[in-house]
Enzyme design. Sequence first.
Site, PDB file in Angstrom:
ATOM      1  N   LYS A  24       0.841  -1.205   0.000  1.00 21.15           N
ATOM      2  CA  LYS A  24       0.000   0.000   0.000  1.00 21.15           C
ATOM      3  C   LYS A  24       0.879   1.260   0.000  1.00 21.15           C
ATOM      4  CE  LYS A  24      -2.953   0.493   3.586  1.00 21.15           C
ATOM      5  NZ  LYS A  24      -3.133   1.862   4.098  1.00 21.15           N
ATOM      6  N   ARG A  29       3.245   5.930  -3.053  1.00 17.35           N
ATOM      7  CA  ARG A  29       4.467   6.657  -3.422  1.00 17.35           C
ATOM      8  C   ARG A  29       4.747   6.555  -4.909  1.00 17.35           C
ATOM      9  NH1 ARG A  29       4.340   5.271   1.703  1.00 17.35           N
ATOM     10  NH2 ARG A  29       5.607   6.361   3.278  1.00 17.35           N
ATOM     11  N   ASP A 316       1.521  -1.487  11.879  1.00 19.45           N
ATOM     12  CA  ASP A 316       0.338  -2.091  11.265  1.00 19.45           C
ATOM     13  C   ASP A 316       0.222  -3.589  11.552  1.00 19.45           C
ATOM     14  OD1 ASP A 316      -0.038   0.428  10.280  1.00 19.45           O
ATOM     15  OD2 ASP A 316       0.832   0.005   8.321  1.00 19.45           O
ATOM     16  N   ARG A 347      -6.463   1.256  18.458  1.00 20.40           N
ATOM     17  CA  ARG A 347      -6.182  -0.183  18.358  1.00 20.40           C
ATOM     18  C   ARG A 347      -5.827  -0.817  19.701  1.00 20.40           C
ATOM     19  NH1 ARG A 347      -3.280   0.014  12.426  1.00 20.40           N
ATOM     20  NH2 ARG A 347      -5.237   0.134  11.277  1.00 20.40           N
TER      21      ARG A 347
HETATM   22  C1  S3P Z   1       2.447   4.507   6.361  1.00 24.71           C
HETATM   23  C2  S3P Z   1       3.094   4.762   7.523  1.00 24.71           C
HETATM   24  C3  S3P Z   1       2.622   4.280   8.833  1.00 24.71           C
HETATM   25  C4  S3P Z   1       1.567   3.191   8.684  1.00 24.71           C
HETATM   26  C5  S3P Z   1       0.538   3.491   7.636  1.00 24.71           C
HETATM   27  C6  S3P Z   1       1.217   3.712   6.290  1.00 24.71           C
HETATM   28  C7  S3P Z   1       3.027   5.033   5.109  1.00 24.71           C
HETATM   29  O1  S3P Z   1       2.079   5.355   9.549  1.00 24.71           O
HETATM   30  O2  S3P Z   1       0.914   2.963   9.930  1.00 24.71           O
HETATM   31  O3  S3P Z   1      -0.375   2.426   7.519  1.00 24.71           O
HETATM   32  O4  S3P Z   1       2.650   4.574   3.991  1.00 24.71           O
HETATM   33  O5  S3P Z   1       3.881   5.935   5.180  1.00 24.71           O
HETATM   34  P1  S3P Z   1       2.992   6.501  10.213  1.00 24.71           P
HETATM   35  O6  S3P Z   1       3.174   7.568   9.213  1.00 24.71           O
HETATM   36  O7  S3P Z   1       2.200   6.929  11.403  1.00 24.71           O
HETATM   37  O8  S3P Z   1       4.316   5.877  10.547  1.00 24.71           O
END
Ligand code: S3P
Length: 432
Positions: A24, A29, A316, A347
């Site tokens: 994801k 990105r 996650d 969570r």
């Molecule tokens: C993500 C970073 C994480 C993650 C989220 C996706 C990302 O969050 O929990 O599901 O794609 O940069 P944080 O930015 O709080 O680290």
Amino acid sequence: MTATEVTIAGPRPLRGTVRVPGDKGISHRALLSAALATGRSSIRGLADGDDVQRTRRALELLGVRIKSSDPTSVTVTGSGADGLREPAGVIDCANSGTTMRTLAGLLSGRPFLSVLSGDASLQARPMGRVVRPLRALGAHIDGRGDGELAPLAIRGGGLTGTRVELDVVSAQVKTAVILAGLQADGFTEVVERAPSRDHTERMLRALEAPVTVIDGRTIRVEPGTPKPFELEVPGDPSSAALFAVAACITPGSSIVIEDVSLNPRRLGYVEVLRRMGARVEAEPTGERLGEPVGRLVVAASSLVATTIEPDEGMIDEIPVLAVAAAFADGVTEVRGIAELRVKESDRINTIQQELAQMGVVVETKADALTIRGGRPRPAMFKSHGDHRIALAAAVAANAMPGESTVRGWQSVAVSYPRFADDLGALAGGSAS
Ligand code: S3P
């Protein structure tokens, strides 16, 4: 449409090979990098959940041309940051924190008005963490509570690079500053208290954008753009973690998870499972735009409790590791996870509530969970509108003798709409 509930009668041993949806974070990105490049990029294996579709639609609203044969294969024609146009309406990020925070960075560099909004869960999540560093670069951003909460109204442009020290460890916020820094005058430095996931730095460096990793915690960005590219997105380690735990806790299981990102900052869960006595092997097969890729081989085994420390870099994967802990012998502690309170649900609370449905005792602190492993029993679970809670519940359901149901299953649409089918296919392939 994703079903509103699923019922699973376990135990269902898992056998065979699975390929999880594209990562994801890398998918978001890739779309953003392709929009910033000048020319045509082609991306295959995009994550097929709603979150990534939100980033795609936002870029289309900003004038980026995106064509697709199916939602996971796209051709993006970028015209650089200067080619982005003021959107005619509000950009709806729905449930996607990554869409909202990374776009806030991209749009901070653009001299027009954009408004970012989301669903009730996203509107309650903290945005000050991204607004403050972007303001430090010169962006004009407003939002509820002086920019603490969405909707966010951004009037960007005229940024000046500076050194920004982030007060939270967040890859989304770091990415926002990097995307703004690429459009700022002079150079920008972003400093993290601890290293968050590094997909953005890896991808932009591979695409020859002026991003330098000074040390594990400091990134230097100069004005510039990535070049167009072709990418097959590697599988999502957080989705792979679901199958890895399911195979560990369901007796008789033996599976291979193909083509998944083996980025070291995403593999903390493999280390944790090994410590718990799991049989998990990571076999590297190559690299794509700076991301190591390979397969995971997992077989069932009995698990023992462990302690998970904050520097293991997991966010996650905690809901599904909590399920592993529920099936392990002994008391597992998960420390330093205050960030879990501001995810798609709180969570720490929702893990406690759902493990309790299985008769598993969980104690909580402001930033920690203690899980007394035992003999979980089938349950009626609720998703609390949180995809990772629903998915973790289904993993537990698969391992228990008897029938369990997960209500609010539709929440999985944001990250892994076909999880129940993929799990069922591995179960159907079993010898039992
Ligand atoms: C993500 C970073 C994480 C993650 C989220 C996706 C990302 O969050 O929990 O599901 O794609 O940069 P944080 O930015 O709080 O680290």
